[in-house]
Design an enzyme around this catalytic site. Sequence first.
Site, PDB file in Angstrom:
ATOM      1  CB  SER A  56     -39.170  54.090 -13.949  1.00  0.00           C
ATOM      2  OG  SER A  56     -38.536  55.125 -13.811  1.00  0.00           O
ATOM      3  CE1 TYR A 293     -57.622  58.277 -10.516  1.00  0.00           C
ATOM      4  CE2 TYR A 293     -57.566  59.083  -8.052  1.00  0.00           C
ATOM      5  CZ  TYR A 293     -57.584  58.214  -9.441  1.00  0.00           C
ATOM      6  OH  TYR A 293     -57.413  60.353  -9.515  1.00  0.00           O
ATOM      7  N   GLY A 297     -49.933  50.376  -9.818  1.00  0.00           N
ATOM      8  CA  GLY A 297     -48.201  49.850 -10.397  1.00  0.00           C
ATOM      9  C   GLY A 297     -47.552  50.566 -10.753  1.00  0.00           C
ATOM     10  CG  HIS A 298     -43.807  52.897 -11.712  1.00  0.00           C
ATOM     11  ND1 HIS A 298     -42.727  53.086 -12.825  1.00  0.00           N
ATOM     12  CD2 HIS A 298     -43.888  53.792 -10.704  1.00  0.00           C
ATOM     13  CE1 HIS A 298     -42.625  54.682 -12.374  1.00  0.00           C
ATOM     14  NE2 HIS A 298     -43.224  55.137 -11.231  1.00  0.00           N
ATOM     15  CG  ASP A 299     -45.459  51.783 -17.363  1.00  0.00           C
ATOM     16  OD1 ASP A 299     -45.676  51.137 -17.038  1.00  0.00           O
ATOM     17  OD2 ASP A 299     -45.870  52.427 -17.772  1.00  0.00           O
ATOM     18  N   GLY A 300     -41.141  51.161 -16.634  1.00  0.00           N
ATOM     19  CA  GLY A 300     -39.624  50.801 -16.157  1.00  0.00           C
ATOM     20  C   GLY A 300     -39.497  50.606 -17.698  1.00  0.00           C
ATOM     21  N   GLY A 304     -33.453  49.796 -24.156  1.00  0.00           N
ATOM     22  CA  GLY A 304     -33.859  48.709 -24.816  1.00  0.00           C
ATOM     23  C   GLY A 304     -34.418  48.032 -24.185  1.00  0.00           C
TER      24      GLY A 304
END
Length: 453
Positions: A56, A293, A297-300, A304
Amino acid sequence: MSDFTSRLSELTRAYGVPGAALAVWSGGALSEAAAGVVNLDTGVAATADTLFQIGSITKLYTAALCLQLVEEGKLALDEPIRRWLPEFRLADESVAARLTLRQLLAHTSGVEGDYFVDAGRGEDRIARFVGMLDKLEQVHAPGAMFSYCNIGFVVAGRLIEVAGGAPWDKAIRNRIVKPLGTPAFSTLPEQAMRYLTAIGHLGQPGALAVTPIAYLAQSNAPAGSMPMARARDVVTFARMLMAGGVAPNGTRLLSEASVRAMQTMNVSCPKHMNIDAIGLATFLWDWDGDGVYETFGHDGSTIGQAAWLRYHPASGTVFALLTNGGNGKGLAQELLNEIFGTYAGVRPPPLPAPTPGFAFDATTYTGRYANWMETIEVTAEDRRLVATTMPSPSAAVISGTKRVPLDAVDAELFVGVAPGYTESATYHFLDRDGAGRPRILHTGVRAHRRVEA
């Protein structure tokens, strides 16, 4: 800058992560490290040039494409998307008629977000997928709260195709990848075959196996099902955002106003969640607690594989970590604390600890909460709540059943550690009815409606 190789090797072993690649930009220099293997079956070593699925994090790229088209007058953030997609349908016609691009990019549409139906391959796959959404219902009303919504970004990908006149894969390559100078970034397997690529691993550390399915559905690519990149490619993209839209090679990809829009709050998240607020696709954090703030960013996450991107403009620090299984969250948390504490002078604050002896009426919490992806059954056992998450048949390949004992922080927030992990997850019980029962359970960045008392 430091050589992170030995530390990354140590932590991948400690957290049962098969392979990882790390890139850090700080002090005007890039440091890279890799550890472990790309595939437990083959034993091939991971390198800094290995492509991992970024999941993501792709949503930041899709949002950037949308904003390029907004700058060109071909899209608008606050007009109904039916202006460009007159055929767009949802189960609730009134929502479909007024939904906006901003609501899609800020995860405030309220639409069931994790519809992982495969619409096939080919350049028309995204259009076919968007044509399959007419039965999707609302988890909550548009604008009521943040709830992570993958399908919103697939719809945004279709808007890019219609307004920009090119398939999403070509748009991202021609509008971002080539101007940015990151040719290894791939959105299709045939592109990634030019490079060393990592495969995902499922199971808990110590009992991992190569996933039988390499990728999620190609039709969900604008949300992150397919793209692969080197860690340094992700850093280059973040450096562009950190520089107000100008790539390191001097090419302007976005206006400063568009970058500010990505980094400006549209909706806040439940207090003490692992994200503080959402801009346009971008996750926002106030790590130093001053009310501003300062970290983005972002996580993905894919089958797996998991990835993390953080950038801190005030110190000029960028962090990208890509992994292919195991307890990547624990690994990421240690590195985020170490690297940002050292180079940026800020670090992620810890979650609040459970409140010993906190009294609550368990009967108001117990019941079933669900969305399209999963059902969570909350039960009371030995003066604690226990959350048992059961994936729907269509989502079983992504995650299995898990049982998490919960401890109360306050009347709204409970925390618990899932099997195989070391980091606590948050469970927020929200929107109480007249009897004091929560209508919404918010966990894993998603809202779940109460469906059974």
